[in-house]
Motif scaffolding. Structure first.
Motif, mmCIF file in Angstrom:
data_model
loop_
_atom_site.group_PDB
_atom_site.id
_atom_site.type_symbol
_atom_site.label_atom_id
_atom_site.label_comp_id
_atom_site.label_asym_id
_atom_site.label_seq_id
_atom_site.Cartn_x
_atom_site.Cartn_y
_atom_site.Cartn_z
ATOM 1 N N GLU A 150 5.186 -2.586 3.347
ATOM 2 C CA GLU A 150 4.415 -3.635 2.689
ATOM 3 C C GLU A 150 3.104 -3.841 3.432
ATOM 4 O O GLU A 150 3.096 -4.126 4.626
ATOM 5 C CB GLU A 150 5.190 -4.948 2.651
ATOM 6 C CG GLU A 150 6.298 -4.949 1.624
ATOM 7 C CD GLU A 150 6.885 -6.333 1.415
ATOM 8 O OE1 GLU A 150 6.110 -7.309 1.416
ATOM 9 O OE2 GLU A 150 8.104 -6.410 1.258
ATOM 10 N N THR A 151 2.008 -3.649 2.717
ATOM 11 C CA THR A 151 0.672 -3.929 3.227
ATOM 12 C C THR A 151 -0.251 -4.088 2.035
ATOM 13 O O THR A 151 -0.001 -3.512 0.973
ATOM 14 C CB THR A 151 0.158 -2.818 4.168
ATOM 15 O OG1 THR A 151 -1.157 -3.164 4.609
ATOM 16 C CG2 THR A 151 0.140 -1.466 3.504
ATOM 17 N N GLN A 152 -1.281 -4.864 2.207
ATOM 18 C CA GLN A 152 -2.269 -5.054 1.147
ATOM 19 C C GLN A 152 -3.521 -4.204 1.377
ATOM 20 O O GLN A 152 -4.424 -4.201 0.547
ATOM 21 C CB GLN A 152 -2.657 -6.536 1.054
ATOM 22 C CG GLN A 152 -1.504 -7.441 0.690
ATOM 23 C CD GLN A 152 -0.922 -7.124 -0.671
ATOM 24 O OE1 GLN A 152 -1.642 -6.898 -1.633
ATOM 25 N NE2 GLN A 152 0.395 -7.091 -0.762
ATOM 26 N N ASP A 153 -3.575 -3.476 2.498
ATOM 27 C CA ASP A 153 -4.746 -2.667 2.812
ATOM 28 C C ASP A 153 -4.753 -1.411 1.948
ATOM 29 O O ASP A 153 -3.847 -0.570 2.047
ATOM 30 C CB ASP A 153 -4.753 -2.297 4.293
ATOM 31 C CG ASP A 153 -5.964 -1.478 4.659
ATOM 32 O OD1 ASP A 153 -7.071 -2.057 4.704
ATOM 33 O OD2 ASP A 153 -5.811 -0.258 4.861
ATOM 34 N N TYR A 154 -5.761 -1.272 1.098
ATOM 35 C CA TYR A 154 -5.817 -0.179 0.127
ATOM 36 C C TYR A 154 -5.737 1.196 0.781
ATOM 37 O O TYR A 154 -4.973 2.058 0.333
ATOM 38 C CB TYR A 154 -7.096 -0.290 -0.708
ATOM 39 C CG TYR A 154 -7.231 0.814 -1.725
ATOM 40 C CD1 TYR A 154 -6.498 0.792 -2.897
ATOM 41 C CD2 TYR A 154 -8.093 1.882 -1.495
ATOM 42 C CE1 TYR A 154 -6.614 1.815 -3.834
ATOM 43 C CE2 TYR A 154 -8.221 2.907 -2.428
ATOM 44 C CZ TYR A 154 -7.481 2.866 -3.594
ATOM 45 O OH TYR A 154 -7.590 3.876 -4.514
#
Length: 83
Positions: free
Chosen positions: A33-37
């Protein structure tokens, strides 16, 4: 693993696969889980390279994509930070 993918909406992706022939019985499991594209793109390619999933029709990142190294570096850094 039979299929590797990325999503920002797990329930929506699960619903879409339930209506897709050949993917309707997949058991979806989030790996990271990460939001960094850049990290997300690299992690998807990393998992694809490690598992060679049979249901993926194309590579997540084209070999002609000029950002591939940056994406993979972001994934490696992310994985290193987990350990």
């Amino acid at each position: 693993m039979q299929y590797i993918g990325r999503t920002n909406n797990f329930d929506k992706r699960k619903s879409a696969h339930s209506r897709t022939p050949g993917k309707e019985n997949l058991r979806l499991q989030p790996e990271f889980e990460t939001q960094d594209y850049e990290t997300v793109r690299g992690l998807e390619q990393y998992l694809y390279d490690v598992h060679s999933p049979i249901l993926n029709e194309i590579r997540p990142i084209s070999l002609r994509n000029g950002n591939i190294e940056r994406y993979l570096e972001a994934a490696c850094k992310f994985i290193g930070e987990l350990g």
